[in-house]
Design a protein around this motif. Structure first.
Motif, PDB file in Angstrom:
ATOM      1  N   ARG A 100      43.401  63.971  25.882  1.00 22.49           N
ATOM      2  CA  ARG A 100      43.926  64.371  24.567  1.00 22.49           C
ATOM      3  C   ARG A 100      44.765  65.644  24.664  1.00 22.49           C
ATOM      4  NH1 ARG A 100      38.924  62.232  23.402  1.00 22.49           N
ATOM      5  NH2 ARG A 100      38.926  60.528  21.862  1.00 22.49           N
ATOM      6  N   THR A 101      44.475  66.471  25.673  1.00 22.65           N
ATOM      7  CA  THR A 101      45.216  67.727  25.835  1.00 22.65           C
ATOM      8  C   THR A 101      46.703  67.482  26.038  1.00 22.65           C
ATOM      9  OG1 THR A 101      43.247  68.678  26.869  1.00 22.65           O
ATOM     10  CG2 THR A 101      45.318  69.860  27.198  1.00 22.65           C
ATOM     11  N   ILE A 102      47.065  66.359  26.647  1.00 27.84           N
ATOM     12  CA  ILE A 102      48.481  66.055  26.862  1.00 27.84           C
ATOM     13  C   ILE A 102      48.949  64.926  25.949  1.00 27.84           C
ATOM     14  CG2 ILE A 102      48.642  66.956  29.209  1.00 27.84           C
ATOM     15  CD1 ILE A 102      48.132  64.128  30.265  1.00 27.84           C
ATOM     16  N   GLY A 103      48.189  64.667  24.886  1.00 26.13           N
ATOM     17  CA  GLY A 103      48.632  63.725  23.859  1.00 26.13           C
ATOM     18  C   GLY A 103      48.315  62.275  24.120  1.00 26.13           C
ATOM     19  N   LEU A 104      47.424  61.961  25.065  1.00 25.30           N
ATOM     20  CA  LEU A 104      47.065  60.564  25.288  1.00 25.30           C
ATOM     21  C   LEU A 104      46.142  60.075  24.181  1.00 25.30           C
ATOM     22  CD1 LEU A 104      46.356  60.487  29.145  1.00 25.30           C
ATOM     23  CD2 LEU A 104      48.483  59.985  27.946  1.00 25.30           C
ATOM     24  N   ASP A 183      49.827  56.167  37.163  1.00 27.23           N
ATOM     25  CA  ASP A 183      49.709  56.985  35.950  1.00 27.23           C
ATOM     26  C   ASP A 183      48.445  57.829  35.968  1.00 27.23           C
ATOM     27  OD1 ASP A 183      52.096  55.950  34.615  1.00 27.23           O
ATOM     28  OD2 ASP A 183      50.966  54.087  34.466  1.00 27.23           O
ATOM     29  N   LEU A 184      47.360  57.301  36.549  1.00 24.83           N
ATOM     30  CA  LEU A 184      46.133  58.092  36.666  1.00 24.83           C
ATOM     31  C   LEU A 184      46.402  59.388  37.424  1.00 24.83           C
ATOM     32  CD1 LEU A 184      43.223  55.625  37.564  1.00 24.83           C
ATOM     33  CD2 LEU A 184      43.450  57.002  35.500  1.00 24.83           C
ATOM     34  N   LEU A 185      47.048  59.261  38.582  1.00 24.93           N
ATOM     35  CA  LEU A 185      47.328  60.440  39.405  1.00 24.93           C
ATOM     36  C   LEU A 185      48.308  61.375  38.709  1.00 24.93           C
ATOM     37  CD1 LEU A 185      47.677  58.610  42.848  1.00 24.93           C
ATOM     38  CD2 LEU A 185      45.729  59.950  42.055  1.00 24.93           C
ATOM     39  N   ARG A 186      49.328  60.800  38.102  1.00 29.15           N
ATOM     40  CA  ARG A 186      50.346  61.607  37.422  1.00 29.15           C
ATOM     41  C   ARG A 186      49.754  62.415  36.282  1.00 29.15           C
ATOM     42  NH1 ARG A 186      53.690  59.911  32.891  1.00 29.15           N
ATOM     43  NH2 ARG A 186      52.775  57.823  33.072  1.00 29.15           N
ATOM     44  N   HIS A 187      48.977  61.786  35.439  1.00 29.80           N
ATOM     45  CA  HIS A 187      48.394  62.502  34.292  1.00 29.80           C
ATOM     46  C   HIS A 187      47.342  63.507  34.748  1.00 29.80           C
ATOM     47  CE1 HIS A 187      50.632  60.384  31.343  1.00 29.80           C
ATOM     48  NE2 HIS A 187      49.998  59.231  31.436  1.00 29.80           N
ATOM     49  N   ALA A 188      46.569  63.163  35.791  1.00 33.06           N
ATOM     50  CA  ALA A 188      45.587  64.123  36.307  1.00 33.06           C
ATOM     51  C   ALA A 188      46.295  65.356  36.856  1.00 33.06           C
ATOM     52  CB  ALA A 188      44.737  63.469  37.390  1.00 33.06           C
ATOM     53  N   GLN A 189      47.420  65.145  37.538  1.00 30.41           N
ATOM     54  CA  GLN A 189      48.186  66.276  38.053  1.00 30.41           C
ATOM     55  C   GLN A 189      48.734  67.128  36.910  1.00 30.41           C
ATOM     56  OE1 GLN A 189      51.783  65.284  40.198  1.00 30.41           O
ATOM     57  NE2 GLN A 189      51.662  67.133  41.476  1.00 30.41           N
ATOM     58  N   ARG A 190      49.216  66.476  35.878  1.00 28.31           N
ATOM     59  CA  ARG A 190      49.708  67.228  34.705  1.00 28.31           C
ATOM     60  C   ARG A 190      48.593  68.088  34.107  1.00 28.31           C
ATOM     61  NH1 ARG A 190      51.631  63.372  30.311  1.00 28.31           N
ATOM     62  NH2 ARG A 190      52.421  65.305  29.367  1.00 28.31           N
ATOM     63  N   LEU A 191      47.410  67.497  34.023  1.00 29.26           N
ATOM     64  CA  LEU A 191      46.294  68.215  33.408  1.00 29.26           C
ATOM     65  C   LEU A 191      45.834  69.391  34.262  1.00 29.26           C
ATOM     66  CD1 LEU A 191      44.397  65.105  32.064  1.00 29.26           C
ATOM     67  CD2 LEU A 191      45.120  67.052  30.658  1.00 29.26           C
ATOM     68  N   LEU A 192      45.735  69.191  35.573  1.00 26.36           N
ATOM     69  CA  LEU A 192      45.280  70.281  36.432  1.00 26.36           C
ATOM     70  C   LEU A 192      46.330  71.378  36.576  1.00 26.36           C
ATOM     71  CD1 LEU A 192      43.228  68.603  39.306  1.00 26.36           C
ATOM     72  CD2 LEU A 192      42.409  69.848  37.308  1.00 26.36           C
ATOM     73  N   ARG A 193      47.543  71.103  36.187  1.00 24.16           N
ATOM     74  CA  ARG A 193      48.562  72.158  36.173  1.00 24.16           C
ATOM     75  C   ARG A 193      48.526  72.985  34.891  1.00 24.16           C
ATOM     76  NH1 ARG A 193      53.993  70.904  39.612  1.00 24.16           N
ATOM     77  NH2 ARG A 193      52.928  70.431  41.593  1.00 24.16           N
ATOM     78  N   ILE A 194      47.629  72.626  33.991  1.00 24.04           N
ATOM     79  CA  ILE A 194      47.360  73.470  32.826  1.00 24.04           C
ATOM     80  C   ILE A 194      46.277  74.459  33.245  1.00 24.04           C
ATOM     81  CG2 ILE A 194      46.512  73.507  30.444  1.00 24.04           C
ATOM     82  CD1 ILE A 194      47.507  70.597  30.193  1.00 24.04           C
ATOM     83  N   PRO A 195      46.558  75.746  33.294  1.00 25.08           N
ATOM     84  CA  PRO A 195      45.598  76.708  33.856  1.00 25.08           C
ATOM     85  C   PRO A 195      44.203  76.628  33.245  1.00 25.08           C
ATOM     86  CG  PRO A 195      47.738  77.753  33.561  1.00 25.08           C
ATOM     87  CD  PRO A 195      47.844  76.390  32.938  1.00 25.08           C
ATOM     88  N   ALA A 196      44.110  76.424  31.931  1.00 28.44           N
ATOM     89  CA  ALA A 196      42.792  76.387  31.296  1.00 28.44           C
ATOM     90  C   ALA A 196      41.971  75.195  31.783  1.00 28.44           C
ATOM     91  CB  ALA A 196      42.949  76.340  29.774  1.00 28.44           C
ATOM     92  N   VAL A 197      42.622  74.060  32.013  1.00 28.49           N
ATOM     93  CA  VAL A 197      41.920  72.875  32.519  1.00 28.49           C
ATOM     94  C   VAL A 197      41.530  73.096  33.982  1.00 28.49           C
ATOM     95  CG1 VAL A 197      42.104  70.406  33.019  1.00 28.49           C
ATOM     96  CG2 VAL A 197      43.076  71.322  30.901  1.00 28.49           C
ATOM     97  N   ALA A 198      42.469  73.597  34.781  1.00 28.80           N
ATOM     98  CA  ALA A 198      42.186  73.821  36.198  1.00 28.80           C
ATOM     99  C   ALA A 198      41.010  74.779  36.381  1.00 28.80           C
ATOM    100  CB  ALA A 198      43.427  74.360  36.898  1.00 28.80           C
ATOM    101  N   ARG A 199      40.931  75.815  35.543  1.00 28.95           N
ATOM    102  CA  ARG A 199      39.854  76.795  35.687  1.00 28.95           C
ATOM    103  C   ARG A 199      38.480  76.172  35.477  1.00 28.95           C
ATOM    104  NH1 ARG A 199      43.593  80.494  33.235  1.00 28.95           N
ATOM    105  NH2 ARG A 199      42.769  79.997  31.169  1.00 28.95           N
TER     106      ARG A 199
END
Length: 552
Positions: A100-104, A183-199
């Motif tokens: 949901r953080t990236i609008g899915l 798409d799984l890998l792509r969206h996971a990469q997008r999410l982990l590049r959000i600092p709050a999610v990665a932390r």
């Protein structure tokens, strides 16, 4: 290796005080055992409530590592302190938790199966452009692009038939709110590049272990690096890198890992293979990487030093009959033995599968069939046993899927494939259908009997005896990979196939093959003459069996 103490070189790798570590571990050198002990070592360094993340590529590799972790840590401690995921499962977990953080739209999001892309291509028009269209989408999605950016990137590729097909598939996917594996890998990469999610992940995981680093794409490497920053261990063998067609970038990944980890620790003692097998494997590995030969850690453990042979057969029917004869001889004398019959490409297995189709006095497992997977069969049988007697096959499918972790996309696909096969039976109920499939020990990745598989599905597994079939030009190497980097990788494919063997290793080739216009003379593989073997006839192999492997 469980039950044995680690060797000096293994102990050095498992207990290294380096925060970041690269382990070069050729097949049979105890990589999985070292990783399990490395996990035990890293647990001691965790902060309160942290865990170790272990990343593998396949369901089978994950099962192997989980088994080793239980033997080293105990079941309860392994479950509590180590999370084992294959890379798509890890990506799925991230997407399901934070999409949901990236609008899915998470309410109706559909996770992928292997058949999802093929069916989407066929629905969008299919044709000769399917392979190129899938390749284009895969290339574009190897970066952290949004759905809109994917369509924009497709628009910049021109208007070829393949690009237009790829565009139709992608727009249809987005409208259906469906994910493909990329798409799984792509969206996971997008999410982990959000600092709050990665932390969140970096706080939860105090160490990460990555198995088979040479098979990583740069995108998958990014997921591993973003998921844990504290302590990173990468293990694998560059000579086993055979997945560039799926996006792996072995040279680039190794260079990046070396920048993070420094000089590697190398394992050079083989606990898997007999001296004869190692001689044969090394005759190829030395061509690829001089100085890569392994030594047997315990040569005295192998009766007669093991077995190596190369057989030339007049045609593929004779070859299949010979495989049937030799497999039967092995299993008659040692019923608990595992015999792997490995091909490079599917077209080469028709006669072999035909020879083993009839009922045999030993198990025969086809690794391309989910209904032959011991773990999946055990899951289906245990779930169906608890359902009402009249439960239909369709109802049982839903019940089994309901107990599978939603993020375990590989297991869910295998369950679906198994039920597709069960649905073709004439059984009226789930219980009746389940009675038609044989049970194997789910705790054994490779059980007794004959195993029919290809080079890529067998990677990471081991068999007492291995028959590598079809050392002919056009098959090994594959006709589409006969030059440049593709040819170099084909030689690594051969090396992967050979290095599955424990006691005995046999390569075969046929003098004739079947083509579109009938039989034709097959040309021996360019690597055939360089393979160092002990024997060249089936009679010599059977004499070895009689002398060294008699029951009792």
């Amino acid at each position: 290796m469980s039950g044995f103490e680690l060797s000096t070189e293994q102990l050095e790798a498992a207990t290294s005080t380096n925060d970041h570590l690269l382990i070069i571990a050729p097949p049979g050198c105890g990589k999985t055992e070292v990783l399990a002990h490395r996990a035990a070592h890293q647990i001691q360094l965790l902060e309160p409530n942290q865990r170790v993340l272990a990343l593998t590529f396949t369901k089978r590799a994950r099962s192997n590592l989980e088994e080793r972790l239980r033997s080293v840590l105990g079941g309860a401690r392994a479950r509590r302190q180590v999370v084992v995921r294959n890379l798509h499962g890890f990506a799925a977990q991230i997407v399901l938790s934070h999409g949901r953080t990236i609008g899915l739209d998470m309410e109706s999001l559909e996770l992928p199966k292997t058949s999802t892309m093929r069916r989407a291509m066929e629905a969008a028009g299919g044709g000769q452009a399917m392979y190129d269209a899938e390749k284009i989408l895969a290339e574009i999605k190897r970066g952290p692009l949004s759905d809109a950016e994917v369509l924009e990137a497709l628009g910049q590729r021109g208007r070829s038939e393949a690009v237009l097909l790829a565009g139709r598939v992608e727009r249809s996917r987005q409208v259906a709110n469906q994910l493909h594996y990329d798409d799984l890998l792509r969206h996971a990469q997008r999410l982990l590049r959000i600092p709050a999610v990665a932390r969140l992940y970096q706080a939860h995981f105090g160490a990460v272990l990555v198995d088979e680093f040479q098979d990583l794409s740069l995108q998958q490497l990014d997921l591993a690096l973003l998921g844990c920053t504290a302590r990173r261990t990468f293990a694998g063998d560059p000579l086993q890198g055979i997945f560039s067609w799926a996006g792996a970038a072995p040279a680039e990944v190794e260079a990046e890992v070396r920048r993070t980890c420094g000089e590697p620790i190398r394992l050079r003692e083989s606990y898997r293979s007999s001296p004869r097998v190692l001689e044969m494997v090394s005759s190829i590995s030395e061509q690829v990487d001089p100085g890569s030969a392994l030594v047997s850690a315990r040569p005295e453990d192998w009766p007669d030093g093991g077995c190596s042979a190369a057989l030339v057969l007049p045609d593929r029917d004779t070859e299949a009959d010979m495989l049937l004869r030799l497999a039967g001889s092995i299993l008659e004398r040692t019923p608990q033995a595992s015999v792997g019959i490995i091909i490079r490409s599917k077209w080469r297995n028709e006669q072999i599968h035909g020879a083993f189709d009839d009922e045999k006095p030993y198990p025969v497992r086809r690794w391309d069939l989910a209904v032959d997977d011991p773990g999946i069969v055990a899951l289906i049988k245990s779930t169906v046993a608890a359902l009402p007697r009249g439960t239909t096959i369709a109802e049982a499918r839903l019940a089994v899927l309901d107990v599978v972790d939603p993020s375990d996309v590989d297991a869910r696909e295998l369950v679906d494939d198994a039920f597709d096969a069960l649905g073709k039976s004439e059984a009226g109920t789930a219980r009746a259908a389940v009675r038609t499939i044989s049970a194997a020990d789910p705790n054994q990745a490779v059980g007794p009997g004959v195993h029919l598989l290809n080079a890529h599905t067998g990677k990471g597994q081991q068999f007492d005896w291995v028959f590598v079939v079809g050392l002919e030009e056009g098959h090994l190497p594959d006709r589409r990979s006969s030059e440049g980097e593709a040819l170099v990788e084909e030689q690594r494919v051969l090396l992967v196939m050979l290095s599955r063997a424990r006691h005995g290793l046999v390569v075969t080739r046929s003098r004739t093959n079947e083509g579109r216009y009938g039989p034709y003379a097959a040309k021996q593989s360019r690597w055939w003459s360089g393979v160092q073997v002990q024997w060249s006839t089936a009679e010599e192999i059977e004499a070895h069996l009689e002398e060294a492997l008699q029951v009792g």
